[in-house]
Structure formats: C-alpha cells, structure tokens
Design an enzyme around this catalytic site. Structure first.
Site, PDB file in Angstrom:
ATOM      1  N   VAL A   1       0.862  -1.179   0.000  1.00 33.46           N
ATOM      2  CA  VAL A   1       0.000   0.000   0.000  1.00 33.46           C
ATOM      3  C   VAL A   1       0.897   1.227   0.000  1.00 33.46           C
ATOM      4  CG1 VAL A   1      -1.857   1.236   1.171  1.00 33.46           C
ATOM      5  CG2 VAL A   1      -1.712  -1.254   1.378  1.00 33.46           C
ATOM      6  N   CYS A   2       0.604   2.179  -0.882  1.00 30.92           N
ATOM      7  CA  CYS A   2       1.285   3.476  -0.878  1.00 30.92           C
ATOM      8  C   CYS A   2       2.802   3.283  -1.018  1.00 30.92           C
ATOM      9  CB  CYS A   2       0.903   4.220   0.401  1.00 30.92           C
ATOM     10  SG  CYS A   2       1.407   5.953   0.466  1.00 30.92           S
TER      11      CYS A   2
END
Length: 324
Positions: free
Chosen positions: A111-112
C-alpha cells in the site's frame, strides 16, 4: 471454526503506519465474522500475523491471531508508511525475506510507499504497479523498469498486488478478501465497515505538482508566467516568445525540463485551477471553462474528465464546498 486457514502476514518494517496495520487486522476480523454463518460451512478463515526483523536480522513472526494454527502466509502485505524514505533504506534482511517468499509462491502486496521496498528488492521489474499519486514520479524515476500507473487505486498483477494512497489499505484489504473468501464476503465486509468496495481510481484525489528545480531558467520563466493569468490565453508562440527561444527549441527544452509537452502542461495547470473554482465557487461549469482558457465548454469537459477521472459536475458534487 471450519474451513481452511488462510494466513495474511503484515510486515512491520521501520516507519510502518500502525493505523493501517491494525485497520487491516480489523477488516479481516470483520470478514471472518461475515464468513462464520452456518450456511457458509467449509469457507476458509483469515489468519493475521505480524512479521518483524529481530536484532540478528532474522524476520520472525511477532504476532499471530490464531497461534494454535500451523502453516505459513499465503499473502504478505507491506502497509504504508508516512515517510517514503523508510522504504529506500529497508534492511537487507527484509528484502531477502521478501524475495525468498515470492520465490516460494507467496503473493506480495503493498500500500502506498510500501511499493518502494518491493521495487528495491527487484521484485517489481517489468511489472505494472500503483502507489500514492504523489510518489509515483519518484518510484518511476528510481526504478525505471517498473511501469507505474498512479491513477489506479489497486493493481492486481496476480502474484503482486499494489494499492495507491495511504488509506488505500481498505481497498487492498477488500481485494484480498475477494480473492481469498469471495466477492460476497467482500461486499458484506465493505457494507458493514461503510466503505466503498469499487474505488478504481485515485486521480480525483491527486493534484498536479510541476517540477521547478530542473535548472532551465528560460523554461522556469514560462512556468511562473503560466501560474498567473497567462494560463488562460497562453499559446505555443507566446510561450516560446516569453522564453526567448524559437518554437522548436522551446518545445524540446520544455519537454526535457518538465516531462510534458507545453500543451499538456497547460492542460494540467488549467484543470488544477478549474478544480479550485469547482470546489470553492458557485460559477457554472461553462463559466469555469471560460475562466481557465476554454472557449468550448465541451472540450473542457473532455479534458477535465480525462485528467481527473470524473466529469466536472460529478467532481463538484463530491468535493465542492461552496454549495454546502
């Protein structure tokens, strides 16, 4: 408990966002609750584990939601971190561990900024991924073999699944629930948590951040000029004249400095200004189009929708504050 145990490991690397770690744990717990009804006998259950490197550089399990169960994770997730630099200097023990897991058939997810450690380990070369829209340029620059799609919220590339911004852990979590427990459980989990199951794009959340540190004074002069009222009426000839260059030379130097053609750059600047007007004023969409330099409101709508991912009217309904 019935059904097989499906383990999802969360990697607690330095700087990891603990809100995402615990939030994913809660999301998977809710999914287990949705899967626990008697008519779903035989459906698997999600087991959550945390993994962290010890003082000897060995990555070990430090938490297990079902310690009595055996086995290893089918998926390992790199949650987001608030400081992307944490991923640049990730201990080699983490990179080696991730490479070994991937080589043994474990699906890796991020994520991210969690995509950076995967890229640093060489696991994203030749693959299509996403990350936070504000980090996409840096990820692509540091790892040119990686194809980055910053407009996507989740890219499921089979054995590698990547998600966009900081809060996209909800999107990744639901994507994993869909994969491991099925779409019905994912939909019920999303409904219970009151989150959107079908967010596909993060373009509407992103913003255009031009580069001003390229060192080309002539191009920089034009960029500063475009940030003002010149934005609405700028033409290629006018920009070249402002730079003191011939048009062909200006085109070449502008693209080298900014990564965009002058027309593409102007579209980004105009749409950025249009978003502000849609958010904070009551001007009609035709008035907004005219103010940012589009004499044809239809053409403005097409450009805005292509760059932002939603039409101007939909954008105002979602983000506008003037009418509230």
């Amino acid at each position: 408990m019935s059904g097989r145990c499906l383990e999802i490991g969360l990697l607690l690397y330095p700087g990891v966002q603990l809100a995402a770690v615990y939030g994913l744990g809660d999301l998977f717990a809710v999914a287990n609750r949705m899967a626990a009804s008697p008519e779903r006998e035989g459906l698997g259950r999600l087991r959550v584990s945390h993994w962290q490197a010890d003082d000897d550089g060995q990555v070990r399990r430090v938490f297990d939601s079902q310690p009595q169960a055996d086995g290893a994770p089918q998926v390992v997730v790199l949650p987001p971190c608030l400081d992307a630099a944490a991923g640049y200097v990730l201990h080699s023990a983490y990179r080696d561990w991730l490479a070994r897991l991937h080589g043994s058939g474990v699906t890796l997810a991020s994520v991210c900024a969690g995509a950076f450690p995967l890229a640093a380990a060489g696991l994203l070369d030749g693959r299509t991924v996403t990350t936070h829209w504000a980090l996409a340029g840096e990820l692509a620059q540091r790892y040119p073999k990686v194809r980055v799609l910053p407009e996507r919220m989740v890219v499921d590339d089979g054995d590698l699944v990547t998600a966009g911004g900081l809060m996209a852990w909800t999107d990744l979590g639901l994507a994993l629930v869909t994969r491991l427990l099925g779409p019905t459980i994912a939909a019920e989990t999303a409904r219970y948590l009151v989150v959107d199951l079908n967010r596909e794009s993060q373009r509407q959340f992103s913003s255009f951040v031009p580069s001003f540190d390229h060192g080309d004074a002539a191009v920089l002069n034009v960029q500063h000029w475009l940030q003002g009222q010149a934005m609405a009426d700028a033409s290629l000839s006018g920009m070249a004249e402002r730079a003191g260059l011939g048009e062909r030379t200006f085109l070449r130097r502008f693209r080298a400095a900014t990564g965009l053609k002058p027309t593409e750059y102007c579209q980004q600047v105009r749409v950025t200004r249009a978003r502000e007007l849609l958010e904070f004023t009551r001007q009609s969409i035709d008035q907004v189009a005219w103010q940012v330099g589009y004499r044809d409101a239809g053409a403005f709508r097409k450009v805005f929708t292509r760059l932002v991912g939603v039409a101007p009217g939909d954008y105002r309904r979602r983000f506008g504050s003037a009418a509230r």
